[in-house]
Enzyme design. Structure first.
Site, PDB file in Angstrom:
ATOM      1  N   HIS A   1     132.594  75.511   9.923  1.00  0.00           N
ATOM      2  CA  HIS A   1     133.167  75.049   8.648  1.00  0.00           C
ATOM      3  C   HIS A   1     132.900  76.070   7.545  1.00  0.00           C
ATOM      4  CE1 HIS A   1     133.899  70.751   9.732  1.00  0.00           C
ATOM      5  NE2 HIS A   1     132.951  70.996  10.615  1.00  0.00           N
TER       6      HIS A   1
ATOM      7  N   GLU B   1     134.186  76.182   4.755  1.00  0.00           N
ATOM      8  CA  GLU B   1     134.317  75.553   3.425  1.00  0.00           C
ATOM      9  C   GLU B   1     132.972  75.160   2.817  1.00  0.00           C
ATOM     10  OE1 GLU B   1     135.147  74.157   6.278  1.00  0.00           O
ATOM     11  OE2 GLU B   1     134.873  71.987   6.309  1.00  0.00           O
TER      12      GLU B   1
ATOM     13  N   CYS C   1     137.404  73.444  12.652  1.00  0.00           N
ATOM     14  CA  CYS C   1     136.678  72.560  13.567  1.00  0.00           C
ATOM     15  C   CYS C   1     137.640  71.765  14.461  1.00  0.00           C
ATOM     16  CB  CYS C   1     135.698  71.671  12.793  1.00  0.00           C
ATOM     17  SG  CYS C   1     134.298  71.235  13.847  1.00  0.00           S
TER      18      CYS C   1
HETATM   19  N1  GLN Z   1     135.345  65.948  16.735  1.00  0.00           N
HETATM   20  C1  GLN Z   1     135.132  67.334  17.000  1.00  0.00           C
HETATM   21  C2  GLN Z   1     133.787  67.592  17.650  1.00  0.00           C
HETATM   22  O1  GLN Z   1     132.884  66.790  17.535  1.00  0.00           O
HETATM   23  C3  GLN Z   1     135.298  68.161  15.741  1.00  0.00           C
HETATM   24  C4  GLN Z   1     134.321  67.823  14.658  1.00  0.00           C
HETATM   25  C5  GLN Z   1     134.743  68.306  13.307  1.00  0.00           C
HETATM   26  O2  GLN Z   1     135.921  68.564  13.057  1.00  0.00           O
HETATM   27  N2  GLN Z   1     133.822  68.425  12.393  1.00  0.00           N
HETATM   28  O3  GLN Z   1     133.597  68.602  18.275  1.00  0.00           O
END
Ligand code: GLN
Length: 548
Positions: A509, A511, A383
């Site tokens: 994600h 995970e 992410c």
């Molecule tokens: N801050 C980033 C976004 O909002 C990544 C979010 C995250 O890592 N879950 O796109």
């Protein structure tokens, strides 16, 4: 058989592991062929944990249907392989929100709206909602907080009423703590007695007691507790510290927790034995693993390890399936600089660049990424980690020195990561991100597709910002491939740098969907690459020192 409702409450102190006990029982019942679900009721006023600082409450877990949930739902999924949804996690905030909405709509026909019966009815409705679908034999409901807290009272009152209404189809397991007082060399049962008394004061008689302890609790002491607490002696179970949370289901089965529950709830016999062979295989691998794989996790919440709970568990599961011990080194991204990166990342077999929000610590992530790329260390960006991977590549390889995400620099001329169109007009913070599972198509010759063994996957998201399509060609020409995209929106989901040992970033994600029985393919692939990289170095230089 009627749906059975099991309530799990906790006393004495928090953090005793109600989630693990609930998950372990669910794991055992599922292994006996029953259809099980677990839900968590949290006494705080937030509508969901999405807006909570990870320092306060650990990681925010995300369900497939896009609910930002308590991290205990992660345990539920990892232990049971059963996907949870929005319905599995309810907070006081949500209960009040729906009661107030109904009040405004006139549903209560002019009545005074009160905690009893309106809030408790709403809680009861939520407790039964999953059970009423007819899909489950057991609904396990974990009540967050500790007995005696003001906040949990409406939940306990609802449990009291439900036990009355449901009779033998409801059961209460109370988890307490039996401290060992070193000076007296004695285990103390008084806190447990008091905690059960508190539960009885609100009208709940627990059926089963699970005692958290660091030392073995003998039969005499269990009998004493049983007598004081009106519980049958065979229903007093200890939960002694074990080397891994994944050993808890087995420890519970050894003390017949699953059988006690089934017996008390009149579950028709014959019961047979739970099918735990795959689980035991996992534990055996865990026990026998000798070699260690060392992974560095670069993130800003490293002081609180629960902040990256699902990543830790995914790495641990993958390492175990590769017959290795996992050594996870937390590397504080705010403290990482060009001057110390060599020393801090040296000896790592692989690096994870963690997810996150806001600017704090991102510079350290760029430093780590450049180092990893140049030293060709297996690297996995998740992410925000993927977004940083893209930005660092743009700066260093594409020569766009001011490349950035508009999350950090709104005015950057090179917004390689930018806000999604539909996010631009939103000012509210909670629940407004791109959340939940979306499909992703992978290029067949990509590392990701090879790891998954397929080209269509579905993975969970939690973010606002995206890879900027306008730069795609330039990245591809410079060697960073966009190998995964959403089939509908064509948003970029996965980037890779081919020719490296393992260099991948996912906007999603992975995970959140790694479980004990189904470890995630990307983590398996990443850990394999890390092990291979370590072996390569050992061949060249002899055993590595990673005593960080
Ligand atoms: N801050 C980033 C976004 O909002 C990544 C979010 C995250 O890592 N879950 O796109």
């Amino acid at each position: 058989m009627n749906t059975k409702y099991i309530f799990v409450t906790g006393g004495v102190v928090s953090s005793l592991g109600k989630g693990i006990i609930s998950s372990s029982l669910a794991c055992l019942l599922k292994a006996r062929g029953y259809r099980v679900t677990i839900q968590k009721f949290d006494p705080y006023i937030n509508i969901d944990p999405g807006t909570l600082n990870p320092y306060e409450h650990g990681e925010c877990y995300v369900t497939v249907d896009g609910h930002e949930a308590d991290l205990d739902l992660g345990h539920y999924e990892r232990f049971t392989d059963i996907q949870t949804t929005r319905a599995n996690n309810v907070t006081t905030g949500r209960i009040y929100q729906s009661v107030i909405k109904k009040e405004r709509e006139g549903v209560y026909l002019g009545k005074t709206v009160q905690i009893i019966p309106h809030i408790t009815d709403e809680i009861k409705r939520h407790v039964k909602a999953l059970g009423l679908k007819g899909n489950f034999d057991f609904v396990i409901t974990e009540i967050g907080g500790t007995v005696g807290d003001i906040e949990s009272l409406p939940y306990l009152e609802s449990v009291r009423q439900l036990r009355w209404e449901l009779g033998p189809d409801a059961l209460c397991i109370h988890l307490t703590y039996v401290p060992y007082i070193a000076a007296a060399k004695e285990l103390k049962t008084k806190p447990t007695q008091h905690s059960v008394k508190q539960l009885q004061e609100v009208g709940i008689q627990p059926d089963v007691l699970v005692l958290r302890t660091e030392k073995h609790i003998g039969t005499d002491m269990r009998r004493k507790i049983a007598l004081f607490c009106n519980v049958s002696p065979d229903a007093v179970v200890q939960s002694i510290d074990v080397p891994s949370i994944y050993a808890v289901p087995v420890a519970m089965h050894e003390q017949h927790l699953d059988e006690i529950v089934m017996k008390k709830m009149n579950v028709p016999t014959p019961w047979g034995e739970p099918h735990m062979a795959p689980w035991m295989d996992f534990l055996k691998r865990m026990e026998h693993a000798k070699e260690t794989v060392t992974i560095g996790l670069v993130g800003k919440y490293v002081e609180l390890q629960d902040a990256y709970k699902s990543i830790n568990e995914s790495l641990f599961q993958a390492a175990t399936y590769k017959d290795h011990r996992l050594k996870l080194v937390y590397i504080h991204s705010e403290k990482l600089t060009d001057a110390n990166v060599d020393e801090r990342l040296h000896g790592m077999d692989g690096i994870i660049i963690a997810p996150g929000f806001g600017h704090r610590g991102v510079d350290g992530k760029f430093v780590a990424l450049k180092w990893c790329r140049e030293h060709d260390v297996p690297t996995f960006g998740i992410c925000l980690g993927m977004q940083c991977m893209v930005i660092e590549y743009a700066r260093d390889v594409l020569g766009l020195h001011d490349a950035n995400t508009t999350e950090i620099d709104e005015r950057t001329a090179n917004n390689v990561i930018d806000l999604m169109e539909e996010q631009k007009s939103i000012t509210e913070k909670g629940g407004t991100m791109r959340l939940g599972a979306y499909e992703c198509k992978l290029l067949p010759d990509s590392l990701a597709a090879k790891a998954y063994g397929k080209t269509t996957v579905s993975e969970r998201h939690r973010h606002r910002f995206e890879f900027n399509e306008n730069y795609r060609e330039r990245f591809e020409a410079a060697g960073m491939r966009c190998v995964g995209e959403n089939p509908v929106t064509h948003l970029v989901e996965v980037v890779e740098v081919p020719g490296k040992r393992w260099f991948m970033g996912t906007q999603y994600h992975p995970e959140y969907s790694s479980t004990v029985l189904h470890p995630h393919p990307l983590f398996l692939s990443f850990i394999s690459a890390a092990i291979a990289y370590r072996d390569e170095r050992v061949m060249q230089n002899g055993p590595q020192k990673t005593d960080k």
